[in-house]
Design a protein around this motif. Structure first.
Motif, PDB file in Angstrom:
ATOM      1  N   ILE A 124      -1.338 -11.770   3.819  1.00 40.53           N
ATOM      2  CA  ILE A 124      -0.371 -11.183   4.745  1.00 40.53           C
ATOM      3  C   ILE A 124      -1.010 -10.359   5.849  1.00 40.53           C
ATOM      4  O   ILE A 124      -0.475 -10.281   6.971  1.00 40.53           O
ATOM      5  CB  ILE A 124       0.651 -10.315   3.950  1.00 40.53           C
ATOM      6  N   VAL A 125      -2.155  -9.745   5.606  1.00 42.35           N
ATOM      7  CA  VAL A 125      -2.726  -8.800   6.580  1.00 42.35           C
ATOM      8  C   VAL A 125      -3.063  -9.460   7.913  1.00 42.35           C
ATOM      9  O   VAL A 125      -2.677  -8.945   8.975  1.00 42.35           O
ATOM     10  CB  VAL A 125      -3.944  -8.060   5.990  1.00 42.35           C
ATOM     11  N   PRO A 126      -3.776 -10.606   7.950  1.00 43.04           N
ATOM     12  CA  PRO A 126      -4.068 -11.197   9.256  1.00 43.04           C
ATOM     13  C   PRO A 126      -2.826 -11.637  10.020  1.00 43.04           C
ATOM     14  O   PRO A 126      -2.851 -11.721  11.249  1.00 43.04           O
ATOM     15  CB  PRO A 126      -4.968 -12.402   8.922  1.00 43.04           C
ATOM     16  N   ASP A 127      -1.729 -11.885   9.301  1.00 47.75           N
ATOM     17  CA  ASP A 127      -0.474 -12.264   9.974  1.00 47.75           C
ATOM     18  C   ASP A 127       0.161 -11.076  10.677  1.00 47.75           C
ATOM     19  O   ASP A 127       0.744 -11.213  11.752  1.00 47.75           O
ATOM     20  CB  ASP A 127       0.532 -12.823   8.965  1.00 47.75           C
ATOM     21  N   VAL A 135      -7.876  -1.651   4.684  1.00 46.90           N
ATOM     22  CA  VAL A 135      -6.671  -2.059   3.955  1.00 46.90           C
ATOM     23  C   VAL A 135      -6.783  -1.539   2.527  1.00 46.90           C
ATOM     24  O   VAL A 135      -7.859  -1.607   1.910  1.00 46.90           O
ATOM     25  CB  VAL A 135      -6.512  -3.591   3.939  1.00 46.90           C
ATOM     26  N   PHE A 136      -5.670  -1.008   2.019  1.00 47.11           N
ATOM     27  CA  PHE A 136      -5.618  -0.611   0.620  1.00 47.11           C
ATOM     28  C   PHE A 136      -4.658  -1.544  -0.104  1.00 47.11           C
ATOM     29  O   PHE A 136      -3.512  -1.722   0.314  1.00 47.11           O
ATOM     30  CB  PHE A 136      -5.143   0.841   0.480  1.00 47.11           C
ATOM     31  N   ALA A 256      -3.103  -0.782   6.731  1.00 49.27           N
ATOM     32  CA  ALA A 256      -2.057  -1.435   5.943  1.00 49.27           C
ATOM     33  C   ALA A 256      -2.252  -1.146   4.466  1.00 49.27           C
ATOM     34  O   ALA A 256      -3.378  -0.970   4.003  1.00 49.27           O
ATOM     35  CB  ALA A 256      -2.071  -2.948   6.183  1.00 49.27           C
ATOM     36  N   ILE A 257      -1.136  -1.083   3.750  1.00 47.64           N
ATOM     37  CA  ILE A 257      -1.131  -1.008   2.294  1.00 47.64           C
ATOM     38  C   ILE A 257      -0.322  -2.195   1.796  1.00 47.64           C
ATOM     39  O   ILE A 257       0.847  -2.346   2.152  1.00 47.64           O
ATOM     40  CB  ILE A 257      -0.505   0.307   1.793  1.00 47.64           C
ATOM     41  N   VAL A 258      -0.964  -3.061   1.021  1.00 52.80           N
ATOM     42  CA  VAL A 258      -0.295  -4.242   0.468  1.00 52.80           C
ATOM     43  C   VAL A 258       0.038  -3.954  -0.985  1.00 52.80           C
ATOM     44  O   VAL A 258      -0.829  -3.564  -1.766  1.00 52.80           O
ATOM     45  CB  VAL A 258      -1.186  -5.491   0.563  1.00 52.80           C
ATOM     46  N   LEU A 259       1.305  -4.135  -1.348  1.00 54.73           N
ATOM     47  CA  LEU A 259       1.757  -3.860  -2.708  1.00 54.73           C
ATOM     48  C   LEU A 259       1.797  -5.151  -3.510  1.00 54.73           C
ATOM     49  O   LEU A 259       2.394  -6.149  -3.078  1.00 54.73           O
ATOM     50  CB  LEU A 259       3.151  -3.227  -2.700  1.00 54.73           C
ATOM     51  N   GLY A 260       1.175  -5.145  -4.683  1.00 52.93           N
ATOM     52  CA  GLY A 260       1.184  -6.284  -5.578  1.00 52.93           C
ATOM     53  C   GLY A 260       1.614  -5.868  -6.973  1.00 52.93           C
ATOM     54  O   GLY A 260       1.811  -4.679  -7.259  1.00 52.93           O
ATOM     55  N   GLY A 261       1.752  -6.827  -7.873  1.00 58.74           N
ATOM     56  CA  GLY A 261       2.234  -6.546  -9.221  1.00 58.74           C
ATOM     57  C   GLY A 261       3.750  -6.643  -9.277  1.00 58.74           C
ATOM     58  O   GLY A 261       4.428  -6.747  -8.256  1.00 58.74           O
ATOM     59  N   GLY A 262       4.279  -6.598 -10.486  1.00 60.72           N
ATOM     60  CA  GLY A 262       5.706  -6.822 -10.681  1.00 60.72           C
ATOM     61  C   GLY A 262       6.600  -5.857  -9.931  1.00 60.72           C
ATOM     62  O   GLY A 262       7.656  -6.246  -9.415  1.00 60.72           O
ATOM     63  N   THR A 289       0.937   3.607   9.084  1.00 63.54           N
ATOM     64  CA  THR A 289       0.437   2.628   8.117  1.00 63.54           C
ATOM     65  C   THR A 289       1.539   1.622   7.782  1.00 63.54           C
ATOM     66  O   THR A 289       2.673   2.007   7.506  1.00 63.54           O
ATOM     67  CB  THR A 289      -0.019   3.329   6.824  1.00 63.54           C
ATOM     68  N   ARG A 290       1.207   0.331   7.787  1.00 62.25           N
ATOM     69  CA  ARG A 290       2.185  -0.705   7.455  1.00 62.25           C
ATOM     70  C   ARG A 290       2.198  -0.928   5.948  1.00 62.25           C
ATOM     71  O   ARG A 290       1.145  -1.119   5.325  1.00 62.25           O
ATOM     72  CB  ARG A 290       1.829  -2.025   8.150  1.00 62.25           C
ATOM     73  N   PHE A 291       3.372  -0.911   5.354  1.00 60.35           N
ATOM     74  CA  PHE A 291       3.553  -1.234   3.940  1.00 60.35           C
ATOM     75  C   PHE A 291       3.985  -2.693   3.869  1.00 60.35           C
ATOM     76  O   PHE A 291       5.060  -3.056   4.380  1.00 60.35           O
ATOM     77  CB  PHE A 291       4.628  -0.332   3.313  1.00 60.35           C
ATOM     78  N   LEU A 292       3.173  -3.546   3.226  1.00 58.31           N
ATOM     79  CA  LEU A 292       3.385  -4.989   3.304  1.00 58.31           C
ATOM     80  C   LEU A 292       3.606  -5.624   1.931  1.00 58.31           C
ATOM     81  O   LEU A 292       2.967  -5.239   0.951  1.00 58.31           O
ATOM     82  CB  LEU A 292       2.162  -5.658   3.957  1.00 58.31           C
TER      83      LEU A 292
END
Length: 308
Positions: A124-127, A135-136, A256-262, A289-292
């Protein structure tokens, strides 16, 4: 042809992939086997080498190097694994053993770092934030983990994982968030993982209501607006998520912060969770900061391993 080989080592399943390019659509082969961790460390190594042999046989190719996503951390100082949920790996020189068995260089990072690397490189980040610097990546599910990815400097702009001197880069799940909170296996009380992981939130709901509910049920009851304890549980998640993630923003100031997991499927984290963080950051309540949401789903671990 240059290829990218990755292994995602999980407690239950182990997955291997060969990519012809760092792109989601460039999968040459992908295979999954049982880890069978209960049979011990040597058996896990045998499972991995067997999987690599299968990938080699079915592609007619051989790796020049292999990346591994693991349920723990490789300690550079001790040259051994630590903090692994698959406990038979702890204290083992897995990087050296795998390099010897496979006869190629090996790189190891924990699953959160691999998630972050994959979403930064081919997710998602490059998009959304193509000009990122930092990035975190967050894992919020059964446990809570994190990974830091930084864009390379100079002519080589390729992103890399910031592992840190002791292999602890990005490890936010075991910082104290709730003073004198629930005990954690790490030896502390009130860790982030013991407050906002799925099991921690379910435990809180049961403690307050006397009823066992899954996170899906708790979220549904919160959305229906007819369960006060469900509302308290989700508000607890949002408030402590905001407080915990504000520390990451204050220290790293990521693009950016990308959230993963359930738990990353909870839409409120990207709106109300951000608003709660706004109260705590050292920036006059302004958050750029973008939350993605992640793009790669359960492919992120094995893709990230290949990109190491």
């Amino acid at each position: 042809m240059q290829t990218y080989w990755g292994i995602d080592l999980g407690g239950t399943k182990t997955e291997g992939v060969v990519l012809s390019a760092p792109k989601p659509e460039a999968v040459l082969i992908r295979k999954r086997i049982d880890t069978e961790a209960h049979k011990g460390y040597d058996h896990i190594l045998n499972q991995i080498t067997g999987l690599i042999d299968t990938l080699k046989a079915e592609t007619g190719l051989a790796p020049e190097r292999v990346g591994f996503s693991t349920p723990g951390t490789f300690d550079p100082a001790r040259q051994a694994m630590k903090n692994c949920n698959t406990t038979v790996l702890n204290g083992k020189p897995m990087k050296q053993d795998l390099a010897r068995l496979l006869n190629v260089p090996v790189e190891i990072a924990n699953d959160a770092n691999c998630f972050a690397l994959a979403e930064t490189t081919m997710g998602i980040v490059p998009d959304v934030v193509p000009g990122y610097q930092t990035v975190f990546g967050v894992i919020m599910g059964t446990g809570v983990g994190g990974g830091i990815v930084v864009r390379g400097q100079g002519r080589d702009k390729r992103p890399f994982v910031l592992n840190g001197l002791q292999g602890l880069g990005g490890e936010w799940g075991h910082n104290i968030l709730e003073e004198n909170g629930n005990s954690c296996y790490c030896g502390k009380r009130g860790c982030v993982e013991q407050v906002i992981s799925g099991p921690a939130l379910q435990h809180y709901y049961k403690k307050m209501s006397g009823e066992d509910r899954s996170m899906e049920e708790i979220i549904d009851r919160y959305q229906q607006g007819n369960d006060l304890i469900a509302s308290q549980t989700i508000n607890r998640l949002l408030e402590y998520f905001g407080k915990g993630i504000s520390v990451i923003i204050n220290i790293l100031d990521p693009d950016a912060i990308v959230l993963g997991g359930g738990l990353s499927n909870i839409d409120l984290l990207y709106t109300e969770g951000l608003e709660r963080a706004r109260k705590y950051i050292f920036n006059s309540r302004e958050i750029n900061t973008r939350f993605l949401k992640p793009k790669l789903g359960d492919s992120a671990g094995v893709f990230g391993a290949a990109l190491l």
